[in-house]
Design a protein around this motif. Structure first.
Motif, short mmCIF file in Angstrom:
data_model
loop_
_atom_site.label_atom_id
_atom_site.label_comp_id
_atom_site.label_asym_id
_atom_site.label_seq_id
_atom_site.Cartn_x
_atom_site.Cartn_y
_atom_site.Cartn_z
N GLY A 176 -70.65 43.60 62.42
CA GLY A 176 -69.76 44.02 63.07
C GLY A 176 -69.55 45.48 64.11
O GLY A 176 -68.36 45.49 63.87
N PHE A 177 -69.84 46.08 64.20
CA PHE A 177 -70.44 47.29 65.06
C PHE A 177 -70.07 47.75 66.30
O PHE A 177 -70.03 46.04 67.15
CB PHE A 177 -71.76 47.75 64.68
CG PHE A 177 -71.91 49.53 65.20
CD1 PHE A 177 -71.88 50.08 65.11
CD2 PHE A 177 -72.72 49.58 67.05
CE1 PHE A 177 -71.26 51.75 65.72
CE2 PHE A 177 -71.97 50.94 68.08
CZ PHE A 177 -72.06 51.82 67.25
N SER A 178 -68.80 48.77 65.81
CA SER A 178 -67.58 47.87 67.31
C SER A 178 -68.78 48.88 68.63
O SER A 178 -68.04 48.86 69.45
CB SER A 178 -66.90 49.24 67.00
OG SER A 178 -66.02 48.63 66.14
N GLY A 179 -69.48 48.91 68.76
CA GLY A 179 -70.22 49.92 69.65
C GLY A 179 -70.15 51.75 70.51
O GLY A 179 -70.13 52.07 69.20
N VAL A 180 -70.60 52.37 70.65
CA VAL A 180 -71.20 53.95 70.50
C VAL A 180 -70.10 54.15 71.40
O VAL A 180 -68.90 55.15 70.00
CB VAL A 180 -72.29 54.14 71.38
CG1 VAL A 180 -72.58 55.44 71.11
CG2 VAL A 180 -73.70 53.61 70.26
N ALA A 181 -69.47 54.39 71.88
CA ALA A 181 -68.20 54.20 72.34
C ALA A 181 -67.26 54.71 72.05
O ALA A 181 -66.57 55.79 71.69
CB ALA A 181 -68.08 54.04 74.26
N ILE A 182 -66.53 53.13 71.00
CA ILE A 182 -65.68 53.08 70.74
C ILE A 182 -65.52 53.81 68.96
O ILE A 182 -65.04 54.58 68.54
CB ILE A 182 -65.22 52.10 70.59
CG1 ILE A 182 -64.59 51.10 71.13
CG2 ILE A 182 -64.01 51.62 68.95
CD1 ILE A 182 -64.99 49.65 71.19
N THR A 183 -67.15 54.14 68.81
CA THR A 183 -67.25 54.60 67.58
C THR A 183 -67.00 56.34 67.71
O THR A 183 -66.59 57.18 66.48
CB THR A 183 -68.71 54.12 66.10
OG1 THR A 183 -68.29 52.56 66.59
CG2 THR A 183 -68.19 54.93 65.41
N ALA A 184 -67.65 56.57 68.15
CA ALA A 184 -67.73 57.95 68.83
C ALA A 184 -66.05 58.68 68.79
O ALA A 184 -66.16 59.39 68.58
CB ALA A 184 -68.79 58.25 69.83
N SER A 185 -65.89 58.00 69.37
CA SER A 185 -64.67 58.24 70.06
C SER A 185 -63.28 58.33 68.59
O SER A 185 -62.64 58.80 68.29
CB SER A 185 -62.86 57.49 71.00
OG SER A 185 -62.32 57.50 71.92
N ARG A 186 -63.62 57.23 67.33
CA ARG A 186 -63.06 57.15 66.15
C ARG A 186 -63.53 58.58 65.02
O ARG A 186 -62.69 58.91 65.10
CB ARG A 186 -62.99 55.76 65.80
CG ARG A 186 -62.65 54.63 66.41
CD ARG A 186 -62.65 53.65 65.60
NE ARG A 186 -62.40 53.25 64.30
CZ ARG A 186 -61.08 52.99 63.29
NH1 ARG A 186 -60.32 52.70 64.40
NH2 ARG A 186 -61.33 53.23 62.25
N CYS A 187 -64.99 58.89 65.40
CA CYS A 187 -64.97 59.73 65.20
C CYS A 187 -65.07 61.29 65.85
O CYS A 187 -63.88 62.43 65.08
CB CYS A 187 -66.68 60.26 64.90
SG CYS A 187 -67.52 59.16 64.09
N GLN A 188 -64.33 61.89 66.73
CA GLN A 188 -63.64 62.50 67.63
C GLN A 188 -62.09 62.55 67.46
O GLN A 188 -61.81 63.94 66.59
CB GLN A 188 -63.61 62.72 68.91
CG GLN A 188 -63.13 63.42 69.42
CD GLN A 188 -64.37 64.44 68.92
OE1 GLN A 188 -65.11 65.16 69.46
NE2 GLN A 188 -63.33 65.86 69.06
N ALA A 189 -61.54 61.69 67.02
CA ALA A 189 -60.69 61.14 65.83
C ALA A 189 -60.24 61.86 65.18
O ALA A 189 -59.05 62.44 64.56
CB ALA A 189 -59.80 59.76 66.25
N ILE A 190 -61.43 61.47 64.13
CA ILE A 190 -60.54 62.63 63.28
C ILE A 190 -61.36 64.02 63.01
O ILE A 190 -60.57 64.69 62.45
CB ILE A 190 -62.13 61.71 62.26
CG1 ILE A 190 -61.64 60.46 61.98
CG2 ILE A 190 -62.33 62.34 60.37
CD1 ILE A 190 -62.64 59.42 61.28
N ILE A 191 -62.10 64.49 63.98
CA ILE A 191 -62.45 65.87 63.68
C ILE A 191 -60.76 65.93 64.18
O ILE A 191 -61.02 67.81 64.06
CB ILE A 191 -63.45 66.58 64.51
CG1 ILE A 191 -65.10 65.34 64.68
CG2 ILE A 191 -63.24 67.41 65.06
CD1 ILE A 191 -65.97 65.71 64.75
N ASP A 192 -60.36 65.55 64.96
CA ASP A 192 -58.82 65.94 65.81
C ASP A 192 -57.90 66.13 65.74
O ASP A 192 -57.07 67.19 65.40
CB ASP A 192 -59.22 65.92 67.68
CG ASP A 192 -59.77 65.47 68.23
OD1 ASP A 192 -61.00 66.85 68.05
OD2 ASP A 192 -60.32 65.58 68.76
N PHE A 193 -58.30 65.55 63.75
CA PHE A 193 -56.73 65.34 63.24
C PHE A 193 -56.57 66.77 61.99
O PHE A 193 -56.90 67.57 62.06
CB PHE A 193 -56.92 64.75 61.93
CG PHE A 193 -56.07 64.34 61.27
CD1 PHE A 193 -54.71 63.52 61.67
CD2 PHE A 193 -55.28 64.50 59.73
CE1 PHE A 193 -53.50 63.50 60.48
CE2 PHE A 193 -54.46 64.76 59.00
CZ PHE A 193 -53.46 64.19 59.54
#
Length: 271
Positions: A176-193
């Protein structure tokens, strides 16, 4: 399969049981499968709704700049699609950040809130942990990221005792891996919260739930949440790390269901 319309896409969702509506919102992995250990017990008392986040599982794989605000709007769109005026919301990690955001920006949509292994503001430790995961993904690729993920979620003893379960979870993540770009962007969303300064506005009855051995979101982050949310109750389970609902489901479910029963009774009295 059921899908709910969202801005420029769709969310996959599932429903189980009947009764007061209960949304189970998963973390960074973003798929409904995370909550399988809870379904039988929870669906006996509640109308349980699960979904795959945008970018994850069977939902639209949008190439966007992800944020917790955007994830929260998607959850509200799912509620609108299902004509759910107010719900109980149980959010794990990123799902807890989503729950905080809805509680602050749309308080009229919640009956109660459970923040499980979550955080209100990214501190130096959590930032370094998530930046390391993001860098591992971008520099070493999906396989390294997937194999490292259990180290952040589960206690060492659990990984040692159940290697076949860890391997099965790895395979689910690969498929179910979403791809590097989507997963990295979701990680950044968490960092920015960061919602810490707004938590005093939360009106919903709130349970802050964590495990004392959580490596990724340590106990002090849950203690901080509970201090800032008016009337919040803090429960710290003895063990379970960042995935206590899977590692130690019985004490986890006991804490959640007991709180929800009280919150629903209070809601019925005042509505």
């Amino acid at each position: 399969m059921p899908y709910a319309p969202i801005e420029e896409g769709t969310l996959y969702y599932e429903e189980y049981g009947s009764g007061p509506p209960l949304l189970l919102v998963s973390g960074l992995g973003g798929t409904s499968a995370y909550w399988r250990p809870q379904l039988e017990a929870y669906s006996k008392r509640y109308r349980v709704i699960l979904h795959d986040h945008r970018g994850c599982g069977r939902s639209t794989r949008s190439e966007i700049s992800y944020s917790v605000d955007q994830m929260s709007r998607d959850v509200l769109a799912l509620m609108d699609h299902l004509r759910l005026e107010r719900v109980h919301l149980l959010g794990h990690s990123t799902g807890g950040a989503i729950g905080q955001t809805i509680a602050v920006t749309a308080p009229e949509r919640l009956r109660s809130l459970v923040l499980y292994a979550s955080w209100g503001r990214t501190d130096e430790f959590f930032r370094r942990a998530m930046e390391s995961r993001k860098a591992l993904l971008e520099r070493s690729g999906p396989e390294a990221f997937i194999r490292a993920t259990p180290l952040f979620l589960f206690p060492p003893w659990w990984i040692h005792r159940f290697p076949e379960r860890v391997a099965a979870l790895d395979q689910v993540s690969r498929e179910g891996f979403s791809g590097v770009a989507i997963t990295a962007s979701r990680c950044q969303a968490i960092i920015d919260f960061d919602r810490l300064a707004e938590l005093g506005r939360i009106q919903a009855p709130t349970l802050v739930l964590c495990a004392q051995d959580d490596f990724l979101t340590p106990l002090y982050l849950s203690e901080e949440l509970a201090r800032h949310i008016p009337g919040a109750r803090l429960v710290a389970l003895a063990r379970g790390a960042h995935a206590a609902s899977q590692v130690e489901p019985e004490p986890f479910d006991q804490a959640v269901l007991g709180f929800l029963e009280e919150a629903e009774a209070r809601y019925q009295e005042t509505s």
